[in-house]
Design an enzyme around this catalytic site. Structure first.
Site, PDB file in Angstrom:
ATOM      1  CG  HIS A  18      -1.974  -0.988   1.438  1.00 33.40           C
ATOM      2  ND1 HIS A  18      -1.996  -1.988   2.641  1.00 33.40           N
ATOM      3  CD2 HIS A  18      -2.824  -1.278   0.605  1.00 33.40           C
ATOM      4  CE1 HIS A  18      -3.015  -2.666   2.303  1.00 33.40           C
ATOM      5  NE2 HIS A  18      -3.537  -2.527   1.057  1.00 33.40           N
ATOM      6  CE  LYS A  42     -12.578  -9.134   4.738  1.00 33.48           C
ATOM      7  NZ  LYS A  42     -12.030  -8.861   3.641  1.00 33.48           N
ATOM      8  NE  ARG A  91      -2.761  -7.615  -4.418  1.00 30.57           N
ATOM      9  CZ  ARG A  91      -3.558  -8.058  -3.555  1.00 30.57           C
ATOM     10  NH1 ARG A  91      -3.026  -8.156  -2.269  1.00 30.57           N
ATOM     11  NH2 ARG A  91      -4.533  -8.369  -3.721  1.00 30.57           N
ATOM     12  CB  SER A 129      -4.292  -6.587   4.802  1.00 31.16           C
ATOM     13  OG  SER A 129      -3.983  -5.314   4.200  1.00 31.16           O
TER      14      SER A 129
END
Ligand code: PNS
Length: 162
Positions: A18, A42, A91, A129
């Site tokens: 990030h 979530k 990515r 993450s």
């Protein structure tokens, strides 16, 4: 005219990937607003406050970057802060389908904001993450993937050895 870009995400927690994108974006746009989503479906590991603190530390020294939290639709938030660009990182090909869907939906929702995809340094192409949390949870070292402050806080959450 000043170009403002919003870089939205969960940032639970911020990773070096990030940060790489934020640094690249800060060179391209006059202002970059890193926007943390508040109402995640979530349950996040870190509170919005914790995520904001970690991001603030990570972007210290980048004068045209700020960190905020948002809820509701991203395009509405972008309109509110007068951002004309949404930055998203891609990515690998696997990111593309979800990102394309989101970018096209955001375009349908608002004609005022354009999504710009950016590619992080190759060395971060496998980083997420989710994986960082999983590694930390099982006692693995994440020092090369996240800033020191994030590593420390992960240690606090999972009781890691340092
Ligand atoms: O880091 P993430 O979890 O991939 O980020 C996803 C995010 C925050 C960009 C996305 O969930 C979002 O924009 N949420 C806000 C609600 C919204 O606008 N939903 C419609 C998207 S088409």
């Amino acid at each position: 005219m000043e170009t403002r870009a919003v870089y939205p995400g969960s940032f639970d927690p911020v990773t070096n990937g990030h940060i790489d994108l934020i640094q690249r974006s800060a060179k391209l746009f006059d202002k970059v607003i890193v926007a943390i989503l508040k109402n995640m479906e979530k349950a996040p590991l870190f509170t919005v406050k914790e995520r904001a603190e970690m991001l603030e530390e990570a972007v210290r020294g980048l004068d045209n970057v700020s960190v905020v939290a948002f809820s509701g639709l991203l395009v509405d938030f972008a309109g509110k802060i007068e951002a004309s660009v949404i930055i998203r990182g891609i990515r690998a090909v696997s990111d593309y389908e979800y990102e394309l869907q989101m970018a096209l939906m955001n375009r349908r929702l608002s004609g005022q904001v354009e999504t710009v995809f950016m590619i992080p340094a190759e060395s971060y192409s496998f980083l997420s993450s989710r994986l960082v949390k999983e590694i930390a949870q099982h006692g693995g070292s994440v020092g090369e993937f996240v800033p020191e402050g994030v590593e420390r806080r992960l240690g606090g959450k999972f009781g890691l050895r340092s």
